[in-house]
Write a protein that holds these residues in place. Structure first.
Motif, mmCIF file in Angstrom:
data_model
loop_
_atom_site.group_PDB
_atom_site.id
_atom_site.type_symbol
_atom_site.label_atom_id
_atom_site.label_comp_id
_atom_site.label_asym_id
_atom_site.label_seq_id
_atom_site.Cartn_x
_atom_site.Cartn_y
_atom_site.Cartn_z
ATOM 1 N N LEU A 1 -0.382 -1.623 -5.549
ATOM 2 C CA LEU A 1 -0.746 -1.734 -4.059
ATOM 3 C C LEU A 1 0.581 -2.078 -3.390
ATOM 4 O O LEU A 1 0.879 -2.018 -2.339
ATOM 5 N N ASP B 1 2.564 0.854 -2.630
ATOM 6 C CA ASP B 1 1.688 1.584 -1.653
ATOM 7 C C ASP B 1 2.246 0.921 -0.300
ATOM 8 O O ASP B 1 2.618 1.618 0.776
ATOM 9 N N ILE B 2 2.384 -0.173 -0.254
ATOM 10 C CA ILE B 2 2.592 -0.907 0.825
ATOM 11 C C ILE B 2 4.050 -0.425 1.300
ATOM 12 O O ILE B 2 4.652 -0.493 2.533
ATOM 13 N N GLY C 1 4.384 3.314 2.189
ATOM 14 C CA GLY C 1 3.667 3.779 3.440
ATOM 15 C C GLY C 1 2.786 4.852 3.002
ATOM 16 O O GLY C 1 2.237 5.539 3.909
ATOM 17 N N LEU D 1 -3.172 3.251 0.934
ATOM 18 C CA LEU D 1 -3.594 2.169 0.177
ATOM 19 C C LEU D 1 -4.253 2.345 -1.169
ATOM 20 O O LEU D 1 -5.388 2.785 -0.906
#
Length: 162
Positions: A64, A67-68, A71, A74
């Motif tokens: 996660l 992913d953040i 970009g 999510l």
């Protein structure tokens, strides 16, 4: 008196943070496809060495964060890293006794699977297919595995991470 050693969780957290930083460091555009899957490599090592401490939950949280930071959708990295951690934890007793070259083959297969899951999710949301160069990174990660294993093992022993 000896200096105070960092707690095991701190060492694991620092290695994961370094892996995340290496995953987002700027690279020349033509080398982007060859970027190693640092987070997956670090998670594979810790899941193999300490499966009771680093498993699917840590992999999902790390995914996660990745992913953040990158970009992406999510959960896209979280899905692949969780699957990698699950398979590593399930097979850690067998894989740990393999010679390094066989571990390297196993790690390469895990990295290919992580990359395949990433591109599968991309395909389901309609993003264009990956280029062939994207499949070189798992091979490079597998070739780098013996050295990474030795470095992490020494780090784990030096700081008494259990």
């Amino acid at each position: 008196m000896s200096p105070e050693l960092p707690h095991g969780r701190t060492v694991i957290a620092i290695t994961l943070i370094v892996a995340l930083v290496l995953s987002i460091m700027p690279m020349p555009e033509n080398l982007q496809y060859y970027r190693l899957q640092w987070a997956a490599l670090v998670l594979i090592y810790w899941s193999m060495a300490l499966p009771e401490r680093v498993g699917v939950g840590v992999a999902f949280f790390t995914g996660l964060l990745l992913d953040i930071l990158t970009g992406t959708l999510l959960g896209q990295h979280a899905f692949g890293l969780s699957l990698v951690a699950f398979l590593t934890v399930k097979t850690h007793k067998r894989v740990r006794v393999f010679p390094l070259w066989q571990q390297s083959v196993f790690v390469t297969l895990l990295l290919f699977m992580d990359r395949a899951m990433f591109f599968w999710v991309d395909g389901t949301i309609g993003r264009p297919a990956a280029m062939m160069e994207s499949w070189v990174a798992p091979l490079l990660g597998g070739l780098l595995w013996p050295w990474l294993f030795i470095v992490f093992r020494d780090l784990r022993r030096r700081f008494h991470v259990r």
